[in-house]
Design a protein around this motif. Structure first.
Motif, PDB file in Angstrom:
ATOM      1  N   LEU A 287       0.890  -1.250   0.094  1.00  0.00           N
ATOM      2  CA  LEU A 287       0.040   0.006  -0.109  1.00  0.00           C
ATOM      3  C   LEU A 287       0.835   1.335   0.140  1.00  0.00           C
ATOM      4  N   GLY A 288       0.170   2.406  -0.262  1.00  0.00           N
ATOM      5  CA  GLY A 288       1.143   3.561  -0.177  1.00  0.00           C
ATOM      6  C   GLY A 288       1.240   4.305  -1.343  1.00  0.00           C
ATOM      7  N   GLU A 289       1.840   5.188  -1.299  1.00  0.00           N
ATOM      8  CA  GLU A 289       2.119   6.210  -2.582  1.00  0.00           C
ATOM      9  C   GLU A 289       3.030   5.404  -3.521  1.00  0.00           C
ATOM     10  N   GLY A 290       2.752   5.247  -4.655  1.00  0.00           N
ATOM     11  CA  GLY A 290       3.960   4.602  -5.628  1.00  0.00           C
ATOM     12  C   GLY A 290       3.820   3.109  -5.439  1.00  0.00           C
ATOM     13  N   GLY A 291       2.852   2.396  -4.700  1.00  0.00           N
ATOM     14  CA  GLY A 291       2.846   1.247  -4.382  1.00  0.00           C
ATOM     15  C   GLY A 291       2.311   0.334  -5.337  1.00  0.00           C
ATOM     16  N   TYR A 292       2.060  -1.099  -5.064  1.00  0.00           N
ATOM     17  CA  TYR A 292       1.522  -1.987  -6.085  1.00  0.00           C
ATOM     18  C   TYR A 292      -0.020  -2.390  -5.638  1.00  0.00           C
ATOM     19  N   VAL A 293      -0.256  -1.978  -4.384  1.00  0.00           N
ATOM     20  CA  VAL A 293      -1.743  -2.268  -3.950  1.00  0.00           C
ATOM     21  C   VAL A 293      -2.581  -1.145  -3.670  1.00  0.00           C
ATOM     22  N   LYS A 294      -3.566  -1.041  -4.232  1.00  0.00           N
ATOM     23  CA  LYS A 294      -4.249   0.196  -3.948  1.00  0.00           C
ATOM     24  C   LYS A 294      -6.016  -0.219  -3.498  1.00  0.00           C
ATOM     25  N   MET A 295      -6.350   0.335  -2.425  1.00  0.00           N
ATOM     26  CA  MET A 295      -7.644   0.151  -1.983  1.00  0.00           C
ATOM     27  C   MET A 295      -8.628   0.913  -3.053  1.00  0.00           C
ATOM     28  N   THR A 296      -9.630   0.422  -3.330  1.00  0.00           N
ATOM     29  CA  THR A 296     -10.554   0.959  -4.228  1.00  0.00           C
ATOM     30  C   THR A 296     -11.826   1.123  -3.722  1.00  0.00           C
ATOM     31  N   THR A 297     -12.902   0.652  -4.421  1.00  0.00           N
ATOM     32  CA  THR A 297     -14.306   0.879  -4.090  1.00  0.00           C
ATOM     33  C   THR A 297     -14.822   0.238  -2.550  1.00  0.00           C
ATOM     34  N   SER A 298     -15.627   1.032  -1.980  1.00  0.00           N
ATOM     35  CA  SER A 298     -16.272   0.317  -1.019  1.00  0.00           C
ATOM     36  C   SER A 298     -17.733   0.660  -1.178  1.00  0.00           C
ATOM     37  N   SER A 299     -18.648  -0.309  -0.707  1.00  0.00           N
ATOM     38  CA  SER A 299     -20.236  -0.326  -0.784  1.00  0.00           C
ATOM     39  C   SER A 299     -20.710   1.091   0.099  1.00  0.00           C
ATOM     40  N   PRO A 300     -21.752   1.672  -0.255  1.00  0.00           N
ATOM     41  CA  PRO A 300     -22.205   2.723   0.271  1.00  0.00           C
ATOM     42  C   PRO A 300     -22.830   2.233   1.631  1.00  0.00           C
ATOM     43  N   GLU A 301     -23.083   0.998   1.875  1.00  0.00           N
ATOM     44  CA  GLU A 301     -23.351   0.411   2.940  1.00  0.00           C
ATOM     45  C   GLU A 301     -22.460   0.169   3.970  1.00  0.00           C
ATOM     46  N   LEU A 302     -21.149   0.347   3.655  1.00  0.00           N
ATOM     47  CA  LEU A 302     -20.030   0.135   4.781  1.00  0.00           C
ATOM     48  C   LEU A 302     -19.950   1.382   5.943  1.00  0.00           C
ATOM     49  N   PRO A 303     -20.124   1.076   6.989  1.00  0.00           N
ATOM     50  CA  PRO A 303     -20.557   2.133   8.005  1.00  0.00           C
ATOM     51  C   PRO A 303     -19.165   3.304   8.009  1.00  0.00           C
ATOM     52  N   GLU A 304     -19.353   4.145   8.227  1.00  0.00           N
ATOM     53  CA  GLU A 304     -18.271   5.396   8.081  1.00  0.00           C
ATOM     54  C   GLU A 304     -17.295   4.864   9.088  1.00  0.00           C
ATOM     55  N   THR A 305     -17.573   4.259  10.263  1.00  0.00           N
ATOM     56  CA  THR A 305     -16.658   4.067  11.395  1.00  0.00           C
ATOM     57  C   THR A 305     -15.737   3.059  10.749  1.00  0.00           C
ATOM     58  N   VAL A 306     -16.222   2.122  10.148  1.00  0.00           N
ATOM     59  CA  VAL A 306     -15.381   1.020   9.683  1.00  0.00           C
ATOM     60  C   VAL A 306     -14.313   1.587   8.531  1.00  0.00           C
ATOM     61  N   ALA A 307     -14.986   2.362   7.693  1.00  0.00           N
ATOM     62  CA  ALA A 307     -14.156   2.946   6.472  1.00  0.00           C
ATOM     63  C   ALA A 307     -12.864   3.715   7.223  1.00  0.00           C
ATOM     64  N   LYS A 308     -13.388   4.285   8.485  1.00  0.00           N
ATOM     65  CA  LYS A 308     -12.122   5.069   9.251  1.00  0.00           C
ATOM     66  C   LYS A 308     -11.167   3.964   9.812  1.00  0.00           C
ATOM     67  N   GLU A 309     -11.635   3.221  10.280  1.00  0.00           N
ATOM     68  CA  GLU A 309     -10.630   2.008  10.924  1.00  0.00           C
ATOM     69  C   GLU A 309      -9.673   1.437   9.909  1.00  0.00           C
ATOM     70  N   MET A 310     -10.375   1.257   8.555  1.00  0.00           N
ATOM     71  CA  MET A 310      -9.494   0.771   7.400  1.00  0.00           C
ATOM     72  C   MET A 310      -8.388   1.700   7.288  1.00  0.00           C
ATOM     73  N   LYS A 311      -8.917   2.870   7.219  1.00  0.00           N
ATOM     74  CA  LYS A 311      -8.011   4.108   6.702  1.00  0.00           C
ATOM     75  C   LYS A 311      -6.937   4.063   7.745  1.00  0.00           C
ATOM     76  N   VAL A 312      -7.146   3.942   9.127  1.00  0.00           N
ATOM     77  CA  VAL A 312      -6.090   4.178   9.960  1.00  0.00           C
ATOM     78  C   VAL A 312      -4.994   2.949   9.870  1.00  0.00           C
ATOM     79  N   ALA A 313      -5.814   1.645   9.651  1.00  0.00           N
ATOM     80  CA  ALA A 313      -4.824   0.566   9.691  1.00  0.00           C
ATOM     81  C   ALA A 313      -3.978   0.866   8.369  1.00  0.00           C
ATOM     82  N   GLU A 314      -4.537   1.310   7.080  1.00  0.00           N
ATOM     83  CA  GLU A 314      -4.091   1.437   5.854  1.00  0.00           C
ATOM     84  C   GLU A 314      -2.486   2.434   6.371  1.00  0.00           C
ATOM     85  N   ASP A 315      -2.908   3.554   6.922  1.00  0.00           N
ATOM     86  CA  ASP A 315      -2.098   4.660   7.186  1.00  0.00           C
ATOM     87  C   ASP A 315      -0.725   3.920   8.013  1.00  0.00           C
TER      88      ASP A 315
END
Lengths: 366, 306
Positions: A287-315
């Motif tokens: 993951l990350g800038e210039g990396g080979y893995v990119k997180m893409t679409t997520s369902s509109p039904e994915l709760p905001e809190t979970v999306a945030k958790e994913m982002k925290v882990a990704e960072d």
């Protein structure tokens, strides 16, 4: 086709050893267009492995408008044909040549030293060799982050995974998926079904049915086609776009997805060749800038809190603060494989042949 | 126990393409023609059906075009082996290679596309039938049709005069010819029928089973159909059961894996083949009877007056 006499062969061989000895490489003239050759073993199509490979050279063309010309040959299924075409591309003056799959690695390792007028790069090779660079994705980082979504959304605490073949790339993704899920929901298990085929959509669909019947309500796997997602949608359970975003097909039930983005590998190799400082290197990026893995679409039904958790882990993964395979990790038999406070070495991850505690399924026994 | 119903339904779904392809091949072989091109004909059927479905959205039109496309291949095959008396195995293999590559070629721009199947209204109606509805409602009408095909093939071969003639042509073409039956025409028709059924099998896989087209979609199911006919000793009933046996063993091994039954998955993947071969060999272990069942002229070209 050019006829290669023995004298020509001796000349190339001599030039090859010269390069090996001095590291001197033919430079590009100032106004010369860089000819790049790519050999796809499968059809490019509009999703899946070869599609992402093609996206990389498309990105390369648009990064250097007018400076780069790509010759892409697709659906060259036989390795003998690949070898012949690699030679041909080199003879035609392609200075940079890409192989797109692991299957081409052994051939390229053999061919690259004999063709010093070109520079070679192979996707998913084991290690760089003479005149041959390799690049591979840390797919487990994407799998870990999608695991967080799965762990939060599952109601049955059973996740499902449809595997193609039990190779390390698939095994470490399964393990990372479960670790990601357990980081937010310690009760989760992953059930694995092996199709033992790279392409058998009908069997993959049946495997999905088997997993759903066992209570799995979030599915992931190693598909090259949207069939797993479509089958899951039919059964009304979530699926994860693993190594590809299938939301175009799986309209309602694709939870999240990550895809592979090889553009930086192509662009940096081409840049190095143009500047005359290309070296055969091995890169393994996630993951990350210039990396080979990119997180893409997520369902509109994915709760905001979970999306945030994913982002925290990704960072945290990008920053190097979160190590996916950090202890304590036990294998299926309960043996501690990674002690608390330790982390798995890169080589151990690359060659992973064991499933962690909580994955339900079998692996070939050695 | 709750697993039984999903396994049963999945088995019926997985066995259906084999029912079509194997029963079609059975009729072809009963007339004395060995068609090894089933796999190629299925590929062509699958891709043509998929393209038709993509462009028109008409399921039955897609099935019809798949049948026609596979029949074109079967016609080419018949011209070569029945009229020109070319070697049946060699031409059949060529048909498979041709069909597979031709299918990939015309399907190239459709790879990875998917079609959205509306739930069948017939299936919805069927689900209202008491008891049976739970099973029927989850099956596509093409699955029910395959049962009708089985009944039809059995009735045709054993209860009609035309079926008797087909069998006679497969056993003793010269005698059939001598008493005035058009051997060449009958072999053409039987081969075309086999081709048409291979086309339906392909259409079923690309439209109903997976709802997408990709290379490698048929994944050897045409070969399994040819093998089933042999192991079933050219009998429709055994062929029909064999198809479900194979489908069932495939499904059961996937369910067993997901249930965590600890056998190596490679062995489990081989299980359908092993089980099907074992069972069919057991029921036909009387070697004499098996030899008697082989259409005597299978694979041999027929020369009028020869």
């Amino acid at each position: 086709m050019k006829f290669q006499s023995r004298r020509d062969f001796l000349k190339t061989a001599a030039a090859g050893s010269l390069i090996a000895a001095t590291g001197v490489r033919p430079l590009l003239a100032a106004d010369e267009v860089l000819k790049v050759g790519v050999i796809h073993m499968g059809p490019i199509s509009d999703t899946g492995w070869e599609y992402f490979q093609a996206n990389a050279w498309r990105a390369l063309e648009s990064a250097f408008p007018g400076k780069v010309k790509v010759t892409a040959l697709e659906n060259i299924a036989q390795i003998q044909d690949c070898e012949r075409l690699f030679r041909q591309l080199s003879a035609q003056g392609h200075k940079l040549i890409f192989g797109t799959t692991f299957s081409q690695y052994a051939s390229l390792k053999k061919l690259a030293p004999t063709m010093p007028n070109s520079h070679f790069e192979c996707c998913a090779g084991i290690a760089a060799g003479t005149n041959l660079g390799v690049f591979e994705a840390r797919e487990y980082e994407g799998a870990y982050v999608t695991g967080i979504a799965a762990g939060r959304m599952t109601k049955s605490n059973v996740l499902g995974w449809v595997g193609a073949f039990p190779v390390p790339q698939v095994i470490y993704s399964i393990n990372a998926f479960l670790l990601g899920a357990r980081s937010v929901n310690p009760d989760v298990v992953v059930k694995v079904v092996w199709a033992n085929a790279w392409v058998d959509p009908a069997k993959e669909k049946d495997a999905v049915a088997a997993l759903v019947a066992q209570g799995a309500d979030v599915l992931s796997g190693s598909p090259n086609t949207p069939v797993q997602g479509l089958a899951a949608e039919e059964k009304g359970v979530w699926s994860i776009g693993n190594t590809g975003d299938f939301s175009r097909y799986v309209k309602k039930k694709q939870l999240v997805s990550y895809e592979l983005d090889w553009s930086s590998a192509h662009i940096s190799a081409a840049k190095a060749v143009m500047e005359g400082n290309w070296k055969p290197e091995s890169s393994w990026l996630g993951l990350g800038e210039g990396g080979y893995v990119k997180m893409t679409t997520s369902s509109p039904e994915l709760p905001e809190t979970v999306a945030k958790e994913m982002k925290v882990a990704e960072d945290a993964i990008v920053a190097g603060k979160l190590k996916v395979f950090a202890g304590e990790i036990k294998d299926q038999s309960g043996k501690v494989k990674v002690a608390s406070g330790q982390e798995l070495s890169e080589n151990d991850i690359k060659g992973m042949t064991w499933l962690i505690d909580g994955v339900q399924g079998t692996l070939p026994q050695n | 126990m709750s697993q039984i119903l999903p396994i049963l339904i999945a088995t019926l779904i997985a066995g259906t393409p084999l029912v079509y392809a194997a029963l079609g091949e059975l009729v072809t072989e009963r007339s004395g023609v060995l068609n090894m091109g089933v796999e190629g004909m299925m590929v062509v059927g699958a891709v043509i059906a998929f393209i038709t479905m993509q462009t028109t959205g008409e399921l039955w039109l897609a099935v019809m075009t798949a049948m026609l496309a596979a029949m074109v291949l079967a016609l080419m095959f018949s011209v070569l082996v029945v009229s020109f008396r070319a070697h049946q195995v060699a031409v059949g293999l060529a048909m498979t290679i041709f069909g597979t590559s031709f299918g990939s070629f015309i399907g190239k721009s459709y790879v990875g596309m998917a079609i959205v199947m509306e739930p069948s209204t017939l299936s919805a109606l069927a689900s209202k039938i008491p008891l049976l509805g739970i099973v029927l409602g989850q099956l596509h009408p093409l699955v029910w049709l395959s049962w009708a095909l089985f009944a039809g093939v059995w009735f045709f071969l054993y209860r009609t005069r035309s079926g008797l003639i087909v069998r006679a042509v497969g056993e003793a073409p010269s005698s059939a010819h001598a008493i005035g039956y058009p051997v060449v025409l009958i072999r053409y028709l039987c081969t075309l029928f086999g081709g048409a059924m291979a086309g339906v099998a392909g259409a079923y896989i690309s439209i109903v089973y997976t709802s997408l087209w990709t290379e490698g979609l048929i994944a050897g199911r045409g070969w399994i159909a040819v093998a089933l006919v042999v192991f079933a000793t050219w009998r429709p009933g055994r062929c029909f059961l064999g198809a479900y046996l194979f489908g069932g063993a495939t499904i059961a091994q996937l369910f067993a894996q997901s249930a965590g039954i600890g056998l190596p998955s490679e062995l489990m993947s081989a299980l359908p083949y092993l089980v099907t071969i074992l069972v069919l060999v057991l029921i036909s272990r009387n070697a004499t009877l098996m030899r008697l069942n082989v259409p005597a002229s299978l694979g041999q070209p027929f020369v009028a007056g020869g």
